[in-house]
Design a protein around this motif. Structure first.
Motif, PDB file in Angstrom:
ATOM      1  N   THR A  61      26.999 -14.130 -21.018  1.00 31.80           N
ATOM      2  CA  THR A  61      28.282 -13.312 -20.778  1.00 31.80           C
ATOM      3  C   THR A  61      29.773 -14.150 -21.330  1.00 31.80           C
ATOM      4  O   THR A  61      29.753 -13.851 -22.358  1.00 31.80           O
ATOM      5  CB  THR A  61      28.736 -12.967 -18.870  1.00 31.80           C
ATOM      6  N   ALA A 248      32.318 -10.116 -20.467  1.00 27.16           N
ATOM      7  CA  ALA A 248      31.998  -9.998 -18.812  1.00 27.16           C
ATOM      8  C   ALA A 248      32.862 -10.103 -17.973  1.00 27.16           C
ATOM      9  O   ALA A 248      32.690 -10.759 -16.936  1.00 27.16           O
ATOM     10  CB  ALA A 248      31.532 -11.578 -18.930  1.00 27.16           C
ATOM     11  N   GLN A 250      35.313  -9.220 -14.851  1.00 30.01           N
ATOM     12  CA  GLN A 250      36.149  -7.701 -14.136  1.00 30.01           C
ATOM     13  C   GLN A 250      36.606  -7.595 -13.690  1.00 30.01           C
ATOM     14  O   GLN A 250      37.151  -6.524 -13.510  1.00 30.01           O
ATOM     15  CB  GLN A 250      34.834  -7.509 -13.541  1.00 30.01           C
ATOM     16  N   ALA A 275      35.708  -5.642 -18.733  1.00 26.29           N
ATOM     17  CA  ALA A 275      34.734  -6.707 -19.873  1.00 26.29           C
ATOM     18  C   ALA A 275      34.378  -5.391 -20.561  1.00 26.29           C
ATOM     19  O   ALA A 275      33.660  -5.291 -21.104  1.00 26.29           O
ATOM     20  CB  ALA A 275      33.149  -6.551 -18.659  1.00 26.29           C
ATOM     21  N   THR A 302      33.916 -17.275 -19.058  1.00 26.59           N
ATOM     22  CA  THR A 302      34.710 -16.258 -18.997  1.00 26.59           C
ATOM     23  C   THR A 302      35.175 -16.267 -19.938  1.00 26.59           C
ATOM     24  O   THR A 302      35.280 -15.579 -20.852  1.00 26.59           O
ATOM     25  CB  THR A 302      34.551 -14.834 -18.371  1.00 26.59           C
TER      26      THR A 302
END
Length: 369
Positions: A61, A248, A250, A275, A302
């Motif tokens: 991700t 990715a 949230q 995301a 991320t």
């Protein structure tokens, strides 16, 4: 009986991966990549194979692979980890960093210059500093078992209402603190400390208090969105501020706080939420020509530095007078090295708002004036 003691808790695996427990739980709920065995049918217990699966999910991700696709690949890693005795190698799909976007190469994290000082991150829900001067209404006693420390009385009231699952009381407290103290103080001294306390309690209590976290997050989000609606509408045709979580990621509440703070200043925003795929963010930036782009990353897994560089280098406007957006690296995921050209990393919500406001002032200033 043995399964109840095997494996580690969600909080422990989240700390190991550098993500929040909420992210791990959302991956389980949305994409079915939970632990293969649950301790007593309810509590999550993660085996080494489960952890390997989550590590692969983080890797994919953060490289820009859509979460659903990454989850399918990560599950294959767990299947391979669980059958290593077969001798068959586990496939590790190669994911492009930004799909087809013309991004600059990504330097390895190890080659980034060391950070000169540990910074707080913009709009991050941090606990209050211990040396904050006492004020009226501040109390230090326990509140419903949550680890709050020295905080405002309104913060304790919000925590008690959250533990009771008392939605109307949470709404009332949030509305009052916003009206009395303004958005920045309400976020930094009431909303964020309560959210952090609930998160710490959930992390340390083996998946309990999840319902408290969900309900509190919902009411905080509702209060922030109401603040946006109640603020004076931006009537200027000025370019907006784009707010987006990196692929990715949230966590949207800090960005919602920034959106509310900018709305208080009468500045236009476009919130794209959680995301946001790299290609979608690229399209939005090119279509809107924003004055600034705030990219939220909660964890280093991320943070997408190639994406941030690409956005900062995206020029638009008429030939001969092209401009590019200011990119705000928001969230703890970006810590580690200095921001690149066209990027800033503010030290808090108030500074993030001020940086963006100055951007508009500079654009409005007459040439040569």
């Amino acid at each position: 009986m043995a399964t109840t003691t095997h494996g580690i808790t969600t909080g422990a695996v989240a700390r190991r991966l550098g993500v929040s427990p909420t992210t791990v739980r959302s991956w389980d709920q949305r994409y079915g990549i939970g632990p293969a065995v649950r301790g007593d049918g309810r509590h999550r217990r993660w085996s080494p194979a489960d952890v390997a699966m989550l590590e692969e999910m983080c890797r994919l991700t953060s490289s820009g692979v859509p979460p659903a696709e990454a989850a399918r690949a990560a599950q294959r890693v767990r299947a391979g980890a669980g059958s290593e005795t077969t001798g068959e190698p586990t496939a590790r799909p190669v994911a492009p960093a930004l799909s087809a976007l013309p991004a600059a190469p990504v330097e390895p994290v190890e080659q980034v210059e060391r950070v000169e000082r540990v910074e707080q991150v913009p709009v991050e829900p941090l606990p209050l500093p211990a040396d904050r001067s006492p004020r009226s209404g501040r109390r230090t006693g326990p509140a419903s078992g949550l680890p709050l420390g020295d905080v405002r009385q309104e913060c304790r009231g919000l925590a008690r209402a959250a533990v009771r699952l008392d939605g109307p009381s949470m709404d009332r407290i949030l509305q009052e603190v916003l009206a009395q103290h303004g958005l920045v103080t309400a976020w930094e001294e009431v909303m964020a400390p309560t959210l952090h306390a609930v998160g710490r309690k959930w992390e340390s209590s083996d998946d309990r208090y999840v319902e408290v976290e969900h309900l509190l997050s919902w009411h905080v989000s509702t209060a922030l969105r109401r603040a946006v609606v109640a603020a004076p509408s931006a009537v200027s045709p000025a370019a907006p501020v784009v707010l987006a979580c990196v692929p990715a990621e949230q966590h949207t509440l800090p960005l919602e706080a920034l959106a509310a703070g900018l709305a208080e200043q009468g500045l236009p925003t476009r919130m794209f939420g959680a995301a946001v795929p790299a290609e979608a963010l690229d399209a939005a930036v090119r279509r809107l020509g924003p004055a600034a782009v705030a990219l939220w990353s909660q964890a280093r897994s991320t943070a997408n530095h190639a994406l941030a560089r690409h956005v900062a280098g995206t020029a638009f406007g008429v030939r001969g007078a092209r401009t590019a957006p200011l990119v705000l690296l928001a969230g703890p995921g970006w810590l580690g090295g200095r921001p690149g050209p066209g990027m800033v990393r503010p030290t808090g919500l108030r500074e993030a708002i001020d940086v963006i406001a100055r951007r508009y002032e500079n654009r409005a200033a007459p040439a040569g004036g």
